[in-house]
Design a protein around this motif. Structure first.
Motif, PDB file in Angstrom:
ATOM      1  N   GLY A  67     -16.433 -26.077   4.074  1.00 44.73           N
ATOM      2  CA  GLY A  67     -15.929 -27.435   4.193  1.00 44.73           C
ATOM      3  C   GLY A  67     -14.601 -27.636   3.494  1.00 44.73           C
ATOM      4  O   GLY A  67     -14.238 -28.747   3.171  1.00 44.73           O
ATOM      5  N   SER A  68     -13.886 -26.563   3.181  1.00 40.43           N
ATOM      6  CA  SER A  68     -12.595 -26.732   2.507  1.00 40.43           C
ATOM      7  C   SER A  68     -11.529 -27.087   3.523  1.00 40.43           C
ATOM      8  O   SER A  68     -11.759 -27.126   4.715  1.00 40.43           O
ATOM      9  N   GLY A  69     -10.368 -27.346   3.053  1.00 45.98           N
ATOM     10  CA  GLY A  69      -9.268 -27.702   3.933  1.00 45.98           C
ATOM     11  C   GLY A  69      -9.188 -29.188   4.122  1.00 45.98           C
ATOM     12  O   GLY A  69      -9.289 -29.953   3.180  1.00 45.98           O
ATOM     13  N   SER A  70      -9.015 -29.623   5.360  1.00 51.83           N
ATOM     14  CA  SER A  70      -8.825 -31.039   5.632  1.00 51.83           C
ATOM     15  C   SER A  70     -10.105 -31.840   5.388  1.00 51.83           C
ATOM     16  O   SER A  70     -10.045 -33.024   5.119  1.00 51.83           O
ATOM     17  N   ASN A  71     -11.268 -31.187   5.466  1.00 52.87           N
ATOM     18  CA  ASN A  71     -12.519 -31.905   5.236  1.00 52.87           C
ATOM     19  C   ASN A  71     -12.623 -32.389   3.797  1.00 52.87           C
ATOM     20  O   ASN A  71     -13.075 -33.486   3.540  1.00 52.87           O
ATOM     21  N   GLU A  72     -12.196 -31.563   2.815  1.00 45.78           N
ATOM     22  CA  GLU A  72     -12.210 -31.983   1.418  1.00 45.78           C
ATOM     23  C   GLU A  72     -11.252 -33.143   1.201  1.00 45.78           C
ATOM     24  O   GLU A  72     -11.539 -34.054   0.449  1.00 45.78           O
ATOM     25  N   GLY A  73     -10.118 -33.090   1.855  1.00 50.16           N
ATOM     26  CA  GLY A  73      -9.167 -34.184   1.750  1.00 50.16           C
ATOM     27  C   GLY A  73      -9.749 -35.475   2.298  1.00 50.16           C
ATOM     28  O   GLY A  73      -9.544 -36.547   1.736  1.00 50.16           O
ATOM     29  N   ASN A  74     -10.494 -35.370   3.409  1.00 52.89           N
ATOM     30  CA  ASN A  74     -11.128 -36.556   3.988  1.00 52.89           C
ATOM     31  C   ASN A  74     -12.205 -37.101   3.060  1.00 52.89           C
ATOM     32  O   ASN A  74     -12.355 -38.308   2.935  1.00 52.89           O
ATOM     33  N   GLU A  75     -12.972 -36.210   2.413  1.00 57.16           N
ATOM     34  CA  GLU A  75     -14.002 -36.663   1.485  1.00 57.16           C
ATOM     35  C   GLU A  75     -13.372 -37.397   0.307  1.00 57.16           C
ATOM     36  O   GLU A  75     -13.844 -38.452  -0.099  1.00 57.16           O
ATOM     37  N   LEU A  76     -12.294 -36.850  -0.230  1.00 58.75           N
ATOM     38  CA  LEU A  76     -11.611 -37.483  -1.349  1.00 58.75           C
ATOM     39  C   LEU A  76     -11.001 -38.811  -0.928  1.00 58.75           C
ATOM     40  O   LEU A  76     -11.079 -39.798  -1.661  1.00 58.75           O
ATOM     41  N   LEU A  77     -10.453 -38.850   0.263  1.00 58.13           N
ATOM     42  CA  LEU A  77      -9.869 -40.095   0.775  1.00 58.13           C
ATOM     43  C   LEU A  77     -10.955 -41.148   0.967  1.00 58.13           C
ATOM     44  O   LEU A  77     -10.774 -42.306   0.570  1.00 58.13           O
ATOM     45  N   ARG A  78     -12.110 -40.759   1.544  1.00 51.91           N
ATOM     46  CA  ARG A  78     -13.212 -41.705   1.720  1.00 51.91           C
ATOM     47  C   ARG A  78     -13.709 -42.230   0.376  1.00 51.91           C
ATOM     48  O   ARG A  78     -14.015 -43.408   0.223  1.00 51.91           O
ATOM     49  N   PHE A  79     -13.773 -41.348  -0.626  1.00 46.38           N
ATOM     50  CA  PHE A  79     -14.226 -41.763  -1.947  1.00 46.38           C
ATOM     51  C   PHE A  79     -13.273 -42.802  -2.538  1.00 46.38           C
ATOM     52  O   PHE A  79     -13.700 -43.845  -3.028  1.00 46.38           O
ATOM     53  N   PHE A  80     -11.965 -42.538  -2.504  1.00 45.31           N
ATOM     54  CA  PHE A  80     -11.010 -43.471  -3.103  1.00 45.31           C
ATOM     55  C   PHE A  80     -10.871 -44.760  -2.300  1.00 45.31           C
ATOM     56  O   PHE A  80     -10.689 -45.829  -2.879  1.00 45.31           O
ATOM     57  N   VAL A  81     -10.982 -44.682  -0.977  1.00 47.20           N
ATOM     58  CA  VAL A  81     -10.978 -45.911  -0.171  1.00 47.20           C
ATOM     59  C   VAL A  81     -12.215 -46.742  -0.510  1.00 47.20           C
ATOM     60  O   VAL A  81     -12.122 -47.968  -0.674  1.00 47.20           O
ATOM     61  N   GLY A  82     -13.357 -46.095  -0.663  1.00 45.98           N
ATOM     62  CA  GLY A  82     -14.567 -46.803  -1.067  1.00 45.98           C
ATOM     63  C   GLY A  82     -14.437 -47.421  -2.446  1.00 45.98           C
ATOM     64  O   GLY A  82     -14.870 -48.545  -2.688  1.00 45.98           O
ATOM     65  N   LEU A  83     -13.786 -46.698  -3.356  1.00 47.60           N
ATOM     66  CA  LEU A  83     -13.575 -47.217  -4.708  1.00 47.60           C
ATOM     67  C   LEU A  83     -12.671 -48.441  -4.689  1.00 47.60           C
ATOM     68  O   LEU A  83     -12.945 -49.427  -5.376  1.00 47.60           O
ATOM     69  N   VAL A  84     -11.620 -48.398  -3.878  1.00 50.11           N
ATOM     70  CA  VAL A  84     -10.715 -49.548  -3.764  1.00 50.11           C
ATOM     71  C   VAL A  84     -11.438 -50.733  -3.126  1.00 50.11           C
ATOM     72  O   VAL A  84     -11.288 -51.882  -3.577  1.00 50.11           O
ATOM     73  N   MET A  85     -12.233 -50.471  -2.097  1.00 49.14           N
ATOM     74  CA  MET A  85     -12.988 -51.554  -1.458  1.00 49.14           C
ATOM     75  C   MET A  85     -13.992 -52.170  -2.436  1.00 49.14           C
ATOM     76  O   MET A  85     -14.128 -53.392  -2.513  1.00 49.14           O
ATOM     77  N   LEU A  86     -14.692 -51.329  -3.186  1.00 47.77           N
ATOM     78  CA  LEU A  86     -15.656 -51.813  -4.170  1.00 47.77           C
ATOM     79  C   LEU A  86     -14.963 -52.650  -5.243  1.00 47.77           C
ATOM     80  O   LEU A  86     -15.421 -53.747  -5.577  1.00 47.77           O
ATOM     81  N   ALA A  87     -13.848 -52.165  -5.750  1.00 51.82           N
ATOM     82  CA  ALA A  87     -13.113 -52.902  -6.781  1.00 51.82           C
ATOM     83  C   ALA A  87     -12.582 -54.229  -6.235  1.00 51.82           C
ATOM     84  O   ALA A  87     -12.648 -55.259  -6.912  1.00 51.82           O
ATOM     85  N   GLY A  88     -12.074 -54.219  -5.007  1.00 55.06           N
ATOM     86  CA  GLY A  88     -11.576 -55.452  -4.405  1.00 55.06           C
ATOM     87  C   GLY A  88     -12.672 -56.477  -4.195  1.00 55.06           C
ATOM     88  O   GLY A  88     -12.498 -57.666  -4.474  1.00 55.06           O
TER      89      GLY A  88
END
Length: 154
Positions: free
Chosen positions: A26-47
């Motif tokens: 799952g390395s490559g672009s999939n890890e980037g997508n997981e990290l992006l989903r995590f930070f987007v979720g964190l921003v949504m939760l904080a907002g």
């Protein structure tokens, strides 16, 4: 005959691609997508939490001359809550073993903080249903994304 050979070659290529994809873990672009989903979720939760807490009104009745709480039929006033702190300061000045004075002061400060918290009232300001749904929807979606990425089976 040539068609079956090309089918076999295509199947072999597909199999190699599947093996490469599964062996990469799952390395490559999939890890980037997981990290992006995590930070987007964190921003949504904080907002969402920011909007929720922004719609709360907090007030306190501490210090208005009333009673903080009641013990039986006797009310404990604001000044009585400060008594352990004052006694602890006196103990620090009078006693050789100062540890008892510090303990009484710590208990007094804890009582003061507890009395302030117990006299606090939290009110919800009126808002439209649209904003209400956005606030709690952002919070729920953000928490879902963050939890999904945190507890994903590897």
């Amino acid at each position: 005959m040539s068609k079956s050979n090309s089918d076999k070659e295509l199947e072999k290529i597909y199999q190699e691609l599947r093996e490469m994809n599964s062996s990469s873990g799952g390395s490559g672009s999939n890890e980037g997508n997981e990290l992006l989903r995590f930070f987007v979720g964190l921003v949504m939760l904080a907002g969402g939490l920011f909007m929720i807490f922004n719609n709360l009104s907090v007030s306190s009745s501490w210090g208005t001359g009333g009673y903080i709480f009641r013990i039986g039929s006797m009310g404990v006033s604001n000044g009585m809550v400060m008594l352990p702190v004052i006694v602890g300061i006196g103990m620090l000045c009078l006693m050789k073993r100062k540890i008892f004075g510090w303990i009484v002061i710590a208990i007094g400060i804890a009582i003061v903080l507890l009395s302030v918290l117990l006299s606090t009232r939290i009110y919800w300001r009126s808002t439209s249903a649209y904003i209400f749904i956005i606030m709690f929807g952002l919070t729920a979606a953000g928490a879902g994304l963050v939890l999904r990425e945190l507890f994903k089976k590897k």
